[in-house]
Design a protein around this motif. Structure first.
Motif, PDB file in Angstrom:
ATOM      1  N   LEU A 134      -5.085   0.660   6.090  1.00  0.00           N
ATOM      2  CA  LEU A 134      -4.418  -0.011   4.979  1.00  0.00           C
ATOM      3  C   LEU A 134      -3.653  -1.250   5.428  1.00  0.00           C
ATOM      4  N   CYS A 135      -3.068  -1.209   6.608  1.00  0.00           N
ATOM      5  CA  CYS A 135      -2.371  -2.402   7.128  1.00  0.00           C
ATOM      6  C   CYS A 135      -3.369  -3.518   7.433  1.00  0.00           C
ATOM      7  N   GLU A 136      -4.514  -3.177   7.980  1.00  0.00           N
ATOM      8  CA  GLU A 136      -5.540  -4.186   8.239  1.00  0.00           C
ATOM      9  C   GLU A 136      -6.051  -4.766   6.938  1.00  0.00           C
ATOM     10  N   LYS A 137      -6.242  -3.909   5.932  1.00  0.00           N
ATOM     11  CA  LYS A 137      -6.739  -4.351   4.629  1.00  0.00           C
ATOM     12  C   LYS A 137      -5.734  -5.292   3.950  1.00  0.00           C
ATOM     13  N   SER A 138      -4.451  -4.952   4.040  1.00  0.00           N
ATOM     14  CA  SER A 138      -3.436  -5.777   3.368  1.00  0.00           C
ATOM     15  C   SER A 138      -3.245  -7.115   4.059  1.00  0.00           C
ATOM     16  N   ALA A 139      -3.652  -7.212   5.322  1.00  0.00           N
ATOM     17  CA  ALA A 139      -3.505  -8.461   6.066  1.00  0.00           C
ATOM     18  C   ALA A 139      -4.599  -9.467   5.730  1.00  0.00           C
ATOM     19  N   ALA A 188       0.865  -1.181   0.000  1.00  0.00           N
ATOM     20  CA  ALA A 188       0.000   0.000   0.000  1.00  0.00           C
ATOM     21  C   ALA A 188       0.903   1.234   0.000  1.00  0.00           C
ATOM     22  N   VAL A 189       0.408   2.327  -0.598  1.00  0.00           N
ATOM     23  CA  VAL A 189       1.187   3.565  -0.677  1.00  0.00           C
ATOM     24  C   VAL A 189       0.338   4.731  -0.209  1.00  0.00           C
ATOM     25  N   ALA A 200      -3.766   8.297  -9.788  1.00  0.00           N
ATOM     26  CA  ALA A 200      -3.575   7.589 -11.063  1.00  0.00           C
ATOM     27  C   ALA A 200      -2.295   6.750 -11.036  1.00  0.00           C
ATOM     28  N   ALA A 201      -1.300   7.178 -10.253  1.00  0.00           N
ATOM     29  CA  ALA A 201      -0.054   6.414 -10.131  1.00  0.00           C
ATOM     30  C   ALA A 201      -0.242   5.174  -9.264  1.00  0.00           C
ATOM     31  N   GLY A 202      -1.405   5.079  -8.602  1.00  0.00           N
ATOM     32  CA  GLY A 202      -1.708   3.892  -7.815  1.00  0.00           C
ATOM     33  C   GLY A 202      -1.737   4.100  -6.311  1.00  0.00           C
ATOM     34  N   ALA A 203      -1.563   5.341  -5.854  1.00  0.00           N
ATOM     35  CA  ALA A 203      -1.569   5.593  -4.410  1.00  0.00           C
ATOM     36  C   ALA A 203      -2.894   5.167  -3.795  1.00  0.00           C
ATOM     37  N   ASP A 204      -2.811   4.609  -2.607  1.00  0.00           N
ATOM     38  CA  ASP A 204      -4.009   4.191  -1.874  1.00  0.00           C
ATOM     39  C   ASP A 204      -4.598   5.340  -1.068  1.00  0.00           C
ATOM     40  N   ALA A 205      -3.772   6.342  -0.776  1.00  0.00           N
ATOM     41  CA  ALA A 205      -4.222   7.521  -0.029  1.00  0.00           C
ATOM     42  C   ALA A 205      -3.292   8.675  -0.352  1.00  0.00           C
TER      43      ALA A 205
END
Length: 147
Positions: free
Chosen positions: A141-146, A100-101, A118-123
């Motif tokens: 984002l850490c919870e989502k990636s887990a 995540a970025v 557009a570059a793909g940032a999550d936030a």
């Protein structure tokens, strides 16, 4: 403990650690050492494992080495690669782990935000940013990636 650190710790009350914060590796890519240190203190205080880089090339090297779950990434960085370039590379190359970025930058115009997303940032957070907002985004984002 010095006064500045005590003030910082007061501003960022410790949140309950959970399985996501205990194991999440976060890479901060920021060329301003003071801001990088402040973000590090905030996130370490919440139990994250923190790594640092001062430019995008060093950040890419760290991604290969530590495989972070999330990057806190500035856009305007010294050297041949900026934060948007690094973000695009991370989001288009599955071999880099697709972390995540969160872009944290002084660029706050609508076209800048559009370019970041557009570059793909999550936030996308604009400096000066609300520290509690950064902590909320990182946790989400850490919870989502887990999962």
């Amino acid at each position: 403990m010095n006064r500045t650190l005590m003030k910082v710790l007061f501003l960022f009350p410790r949140q309950a650690k959970n399985k996501y914060t205990m194991s999440a590796r976060i890479l901060i890519v920021e060329d301003h050492a003071d801001l990088r240190h402040l973000i590090r203190m905030m996130l370490e205080f919440d139990g994250y494992e923190i790594y640092e880089a001062s430019d995008a090339s060093e950040g890419l090297e760290m991604v290969h080495r530590v495989r972070p779950h999330l990057l806190v990434l500035d856009i305007m960085l010294p050297g041949g690669m900026n934060g948007l370039d690094l973000c695009r590379l991370l989001k288009t190359n599955p071999a880099l782990g697709l972390p995540a970025v969160v872009l944290v930058t002084a660029r706050g115009k609508p076209r800048d935000i559009e370019a970041g997303l557009a570059a793909g940032a999550d936030a996308y957070l604009v400096k000066p940013f609300n520290s509690m907002k950064l902590l909320e985004i990182v946790k989400r984002l850490c919870e989502k990636s887990a999962h």
